[in-house]
Write an enzyme that holds these catalytic residues in place. Structure first.
Site, mmCIF file in Angstrom:
data_model
loop_
_atom_site.group_PDB
_atom_site.id
_atom_site.type_symbol
_atom_site.label_atom_id
_atom_site.label_comp_id
_atom_site.label_asym_id
_atom_site.label_seq_id
_atom_site.Cartn_x
_atom_site.Cartn_y
_atom_site.Cartn_z
ATOM 1 N N LYS A 90 -0.843 -8.428 -15.030
ATOM 2 C CA LYS A 90 -0.037 -7.722 -14.094
ATOM 3 C C LYS A 90 0.914 -8.960 -14.048
ATOM 4 C CE LYS A 90 0.245 -4.887 -10.513
ATOM 5 N NZ LYS A 90 -0.300 -3.413 -10.530
ATOM 6 N N GLY A 190 -2.746 10.906 4.776
ATOM 7 C CA GLY A 190 -1.582 10.461 3.913
ATOM 8 C C GLY A 190 -1.262 11.576 2.962
HETATM 9 P P1 NAD Z 1 3.341 8.143 -0.926
HETATM 10 O O1 NAD Z 1 4.155 6.746 -0.665
HETATM 11 O O2 NAD Z 1 3.941 9.277 -1.746
HETATM 12 O O3 NAD Z 1 2.567 8.572 -0.182
HETATM 13 C C1 NAD Z 1 1.759 7.958 1.272
HETATM 14 C C2 NAD Z 1 1.903 8.881 2.516
HETATM 15 O O4 NAD Z 1 0.999 8.051 3.475
HETATM 16 C C3 NAD Z 1 3.257 8.869 2.843
HETATM 17 O O5 NAD Z 1 3.433 10.272 3.433
HETATM 18 C C4 NAD Z 1 3.108 8.090 4.127
HETATM 19 O O6 NAD Z 1 4.000 8.730 5.338
HETATM 20 C C5 NAD Z 1 1.858 8.230 4.690
HETATM 21 N N1 NAD Z 1 1.083 6.997 5.482
HETATM 22 C C6 NAD Z 1 1.701 5.985 5.366
HETATM 23 N N2 NAD Z 1 0.892 5.112 6.312
HETATM 24 C C7 NAD Z 1 0.139 5.831 6.926
HETATM 25 C C8 NAD Z 1 -0.846 5.646 8.034
HETATM 26 N N3 NAD Z 1 -0.980 4.443 8.495
HETATM 27 N N4 NAD Z 1 -1.499 6.815 8.221
HETATM 28 C C9 NAD Z 1 -1.408 8.000 7.560
HETATM 29 N N5 NAD Z 1 -0.553 8.262 6.875
HETATM 30 C C10 NAD Z 1 0.354 7.049 6.279
HETATM 31 O O7 NAD Z 1 2.210 7.228 -1.866
HETATM 32 P P2 NAD Z 1 1.475 7.986 -3.072
HETATM 33 O O8 NAD Z 1 2.080 7.826 -4.453
HETATM 34 O O9 NAD Z 1 1.072 9.383 -2.543
HETATM 35 O O10 NAD Z 1 0.051 7.039 -3.040
HETATM 36 C C11 NAD Z 1 -0.807 7.071 -2.110
HETATM 37 C C12 NAD Z 1 -1.847 5.962 -2.057
HETATM 38 O O11 NAD Z 1 -2.594 6.322 -3.478
HETATM 39 C C13 NAD Z 1 -1.234 4.633 -2.378
HETATM 40 O O12 NAD Z 1 -1.975 3.811 -1.593
HETATM 41 C C14 NAD Z 1 -1.014 4.229 -3.632
HETATM 42 O O13 NAD Z 1 -1.250 2.819 -3.838
HETATM 43 C C15 NAD Z 1 -2.385 5.011 -4.261
HETATM 44 N N6 NAD Z 1 -2.227 5.481 -5.790
HETATM 45 C C16 NAD Z 1 -1.132 6.215 -6.091
HETATM 46 C C17 NAD Z 1 -1.078 6.447 -7.348
HETATM 47 C C18 NAD Z 1 0.077 7.372 -7.971
HETATM 48 O O14 NAD Z 1 -0.032 7.991 -8.952
HETATM 49 N N7 NAD Z 1 1.143 7.725 -7.191
HETATM 50 C C19 NAD Z 1 -1.791 6.079 -8.232
HETATM 51 C C20 NAD Z 1 -3.051 5.138 -7.944
HETATM 52 C C21 NAD Z 1 -2.984 4.863 -6.667
#
Ligand code: NAD
Length: 364
Positions: A90, A190
């Protein structure tokens, strides 16, 4: 866990590197662009260390070191458990990405990545974008997460959601005797990029889905597209459901939330769902809740960028993500046999794979 914030002597730092067996830490500095970065390569037994570059306004250098060490080690486990030929690494760039970032800074950082001759492959993370990866790519080929027109994998969230969906099914097989999710009550907390795709898959399978999000627009979009219920944010942990799927932020499984949970399975996309891995992993197990280790079932993002290394095709990424189902089943079986929490079984399985491959690579 590495939590110290005090200034450390080189001796203390080496003790820490020794404790978790880090291979190499590179401190990068460039006066002209203001670049201050740290690249941590934890373990390259399985392949080159791949992990994103985070750009963040750390309060001090020690915080940056702690973060990069913790994150790089996490990548080793994620790659190993996902069956990828990748090690863990990282990078962090110290500074406010809105103020300090420039083409020159990212290209200078790219030069440092190039100097590692492929031992480290970088990608996008918090505070960096696809555009930044393009700048880095002007100086090195050891970068993934490029735009689709440049051979990149594009948005990884459909692959991540698919992995979470399969991890959920693997848990359902254990708890209900079959992996059908039709009729199961699932709360997705979320509904952003990953959560939204997950809801689509769950609804198609016939699950009874409820959604929660701090963003009203995200909720409206789900309600407009699908037949889903909505849960107030302060009621998510007390819902009487089958499956709780945290897809927003980390640390949602903690001292406060776990006693309230009324579900049989926790399976979601968020990183670091267990506020304290040891304590909360065990609490879930003692409560009889089956927890799908986050770093396995959300590995679709890593699988997606890994697929870029050999000529990206979405079908290949999706097909690699299918492996998550069987690995989750194996982890559940190991956890059951050894009476240990699933997170511990996942860590053990990752370590066993690294040890086995290290043995293959030893000269004789
Ligand atoms: P994103 O930002 O598109 O979606 C996150 C959602 O969570 C948003 O709609 C936001 O409004 C909501 N949110 C934030 N705080 C909140 C709370 N306290 N209560 C309820 N909802 C809340 O992110 P994403 O890409 O969908 O990723 C979601 C999670 O998965 C993150 O933790 C990210 O690190 C993890 N992740 C994502 C990926 C990927 O491919 N995008 C891969 C591995 C892990």
């Amino acid at each position: 866990m590495l939590t110290e914030t005090k200034t450390e002597t080189a001796g203390v730092l080496f003790d820490k590197l020794n404790q978790y067996d880090y291979e190499q830490i590179v401190f990068c500095q460039d006066k002209a662009t203001g670049l201050k970065a740290i690249i941590a390569i934890h373990n390259t037994t399985l392949g080159p260390g791949l992990g994103g570059t985070r750009m963040y306004h750390y309060n001090n250098e020690q915080e940056a070191i702690t973060d990069v060490l913790r994150l790089s080690r996490g990548m080793t486990y994620k790659a190993a458990i996902s069956g990828l030929n990748l090690g863990g690494a990282k990078a962090v760039i110290i500074g406010d990405h809105r103020k300090l970032k420039s083409e020159a800074l990212m290209r200078k950082f790219g030069r440092f990545v190039e100097n590692l001759h492929g031992k480290y492959i970088t990608a996008e993370d918090v505070g960096t974008t696809t555009k930044d990866m393009e700048y880095i790519n002007m100086e090195t080929s050891h970068v993934v997460g490029l735009p689709e027109i440049m051979g990149g994998g594009g948005d990884p969230s459909p692959v991540t959601a698919y992995g979470v969906f399969l991890g959920m099914k693997a848990c359902a097989k254990e708890v209900y005797g079959n992996d059908h999710l039709d009729g199961k009550k699932v709360l997705v907390e979320g509904v952003g990029k990953v959560g939204g795709h997950l809801v689509e898959m769950l609804v198609a399978e016939g699950a009874k889905v409820t959604v929660a999000d701090i963003n009203e627009e995200a909720i409206h979009e789900m309600v407009r597209r699908f037949d889903v219920g909505v849960c107030a944010l302060d009621k998510t942990h007390e819902q009487d459901i089958d499956i709780y799927s945290p897809c927003a932020l980390g640390a949602s499984l903690n001292d406060e939330s776990i006693p309230q949970l009324k579900c049989a399975i926790v399976a979601g996309a968020a990183n670091n769902q267990l506020a304290d891995e040891t304590r909360h992993g065990r609490m879930l197990m003692e409560k009889g809740i089956l927890y799908a280790p986050d770093f396995l079932i959300n590995a679709g993002g890593l699988i997606n960028v890994y697929t870029e290394l050999h000529g990206y095709k979405r079908e290949i990424a999706m097909s690699r993500a299918e492996n998550i189902y069987q690995v989750a089943r194996d982890i559940i079986a190991m956890a059951k046999n050894e009476n240990i929490p699933t997170y511990a079984a996942a860590n053990k399985m990752a370590e066993l794979r690294i040890e086995a491959i290290a043995g293959v690579k030893r000269t004789f």
